[in-house]
Scaffold this active site. Structure first.
Site, PDB file in Angstrom:
ATOM      1  N   VAL A 106     -25.682  -8.059  -1.461  1.00  0.00           N
ATOM      2  CA  VAL A 106     -26.198  -6.697  -1.220  1.00  0.00           C
ATOM      3  C   VAL A 106     -25.080  -5.804  -0.675  1.00  0.00           C
ATOM      4  O   VAL A 106     -25.322  -4.689  -0.241  1.00  0.00           O
ATOM      5  CB  VAL A 106     -27.379  -6.741  -0.219  1.00  0.00           C
ATOM      6  CG1 VAL A 106     -28.546  -7.517  -0.809  1.00  0.00           C
ATOM      7  CG2 VAL A 106     -26.976  -7.363   1.123  1.00  0.00           C
ATOM      8  N   HIS A 122     -30.908  -8.648  -5.401  1.00  0.00           N
ATOM      9  CA  HIS A 122     -31.486  -8.539  -4.060  1.00  0.00           C
ATOM     10  C   HIS A 122     -31.249  -7.177  -3.419  1.00  0.00           C
ATOM     11  O   HIS A 122     -31.395  -7.022  -2.206  1.00  0.00           O
ATOM     12  CB  HIS A 122     -30.932  -9.654  -3.159  1.00  0.00           C
ATOM     13  CG  HIS A 122     -31.325 -11.017  -3.633  1.00  0.00           C
ATOM     14  ND1 HIS A 122     -30.687 -12.163  -3.230  1.00  0.00           N
ATOM     15  CD2 HIS A 122     -32.284 -11.429  -4.506  1.00  0.00           C
ATOM     16  CE1 HIS A 122     -31.248 -13.222  -3.813  1.00  0.00           C
ATOM     17  NE2 HIS A 122     -32.197 -12.803  -4.601  1.00  0.00           N
ATOM     18  N   CYS A 130     -37.885   4.376   1.775  1.00  0.00           N
ATOM     19  CA  CYS A 130     -38.982   4.557   2.719  1.00  0.00           C
ATOM     20  C   CYS A 130     -39.852   3.296   2.734  1.00  0.00           C
ATOM     21  O   CYS A 130     -40.245   2.802   1.672  1.00  0.00           O
ATOM     22  CB  CYS A 130     -39.834   5.769   2.298  1.00  0.00           C
ATOM     23  SG  CYS A 130     -41.325   5.950   3.285  1.00  0.00           S
ATOM     24  N   CYS A 150     -38.680   9.025   7.142  1.00  0.00           N
ATOM     25  CA  CYS A 150     -38.651   9.556   5.775  1.00  0.00           C
ATOM     26  C   CYS A 150     -38.889  11.066   5.799  1.00  0.00           C
ATOM     27  O   CYS A 150     -39.871  11.536   6.402  1.00  0.00           O
ATOM     28  CB  CYS A 150     -39.743   8.864   4.950  1.00  0.00           C
ATOM     29  SG  CYS A 150     -39.988   9.597   3.325  1.00  0.00           S
ATOM     30  N   PRO A 217     -16.668 -24.348  -2.668  1.00  0.00           N
ATOM     31  CA  PRO A 217     -16.027 -25.460  -1.950  1.00  0.00           C
ATOM     32  C   PRO A 217     -16.983 -26.604  -1.656  1.00  0.00           C
ATOM     33  O   PRO A 217     -16.564 -27.746  -1.472  1.00  0.00           O
ATOM     34  CB  PRO A 217     -15.539 -24.809  -0.647  1.00  0.00           C
ATOM     35  CG  PRO A 217     -16.251 -23.512  -0.532  1.00  0.00           C
ATOM     36  CD  PRO A 217     -16.661 -23.114  -1.893  1.00  0.00           C
TER      37      PRO A 217
END
Ligand code: OAD
Length: 245
Positions: A106, A122, A130, A150, A217
């Site tokens: 994200v 995601h 909102c 909002c 890894p």
């Protein structure tokens, strides 16, 4: 000098394939200093589990805490720079027009690096929406209240990310599944392959005949099924793979 071998069979496959899909997780941003998802509780946040912060219930319980955790992560990400692994994927997109980059991250670092065809499964913490209307909000008046309100309905604002227990955008999932099923080569980079539906994508590719390559890894549920596994860091391995491509 690369400290890992790239099998000639894989090099031949890399040069032959026309359609490529890539799935990334927080491991590709680790070398940019962005903690991986399961480590994203450094410092003062260490007493919280992501599951206690990244859910609608956590937001309802304490929206100020959740908003501040994401504000901390936004600051981290703003300071981070795309690393050699991100840049290798930009070069790969330049060379393979039929290229789809699917990310669980994200942090927006793939777009900042220069990738254009990015599916953000995601969401993205640099975007806000909102909580009541579930609609994007670009600007609002700062009154010192956290979270801010909002401008349309006065509801609380939240980051435009998918929280635990929330559904992903059906359109994003559809595009990701289609790309995974039609690609000839699937790269899975820096993901623990634990969270669905993203974790199913490499297996979709496998079942549809793609060559599947994992870069991580540590072992994951995909490791024993992938055709090629590089147990190492994306920042070193991806540029080498793309150099030989
Ligand atoms: P994880 O933190 O679960 O896994 C990160 C993976 O990256 C691990 O397997 C590490 O071994 C690996 N890794 C660490 N450093 C690396 C490096 N330099 N190069 C390559 N790999 C490296 O993060 P994700 O798999 O991305 O979802 O987590 C998937 C989802 O779980 C997140 O998107 C989040 C969480 O639930 C939501 O928030 C909805």
């Amino acid at each position: 000098m690369a400290v890992f071998e790239i099998p000639s069979k894989l090099i031949e496959a890399l040069r032959r394939v026309r359609e490529v899909a890539v799935l990334t997780g927080s491991g590709i941003s680790a070398e940019s200093g962005v903690p991986t998802f399961r480590d994203a509780r450094a410092g003062l946040w260490s007493k919280f589990r992501p599951e206690d912060l990244a859910t609608p219930e956590a937001f309802q319980r304490n929206s100020t805490l959740v908003w501040e955790w994401y504000a901390w992560r936004r600051e981290l990400v703003a300071k981070a720079q795309p690393n050699a692994g991100h840049l290798a994927l930009v070069e790969l997109e330049r060379r393979r027009p039929r290229f789809t980059l699917i990310t669980q991250n994200v942090d927006g670092l793939h777009q900042r690096a220069g990738n254009r065809k990015v599916i953000e499964l995601h969401g993205n913490i640099t975007r806000t929406k909102c909580f009541e209307e579930d609609v994007a909000v670009e600007t609002w008046t700062e009154t010192g209240e956290t979270p801010p309100r909002c401008p349309r309905c006065g509801g609380r604002l939240r980051p435009d990310v998918v929280w635990f227990g929330e559904t992903l955008s059906p359109e994003a999932v559809e595009r990701a599944v289609t790309a995974s099923r039609s690609c000839e080569l699937f790269l899975s980079v820096g993901t623990s392959t634990l969270v669905h539906p993203a974790a199913a994508l490499p297996f979709e590719a496998l079942h549809h005949g793609a060559t599947v390559v994992e870069i991580n890894p540590d072992p994951t549920p995909l490791t024993n099924h992938a055709h090629h596994v590089f147990q190492g860091l994306a920042g070193g391995i991806l540029p080498e793979l793309v150099r030989l491509w």
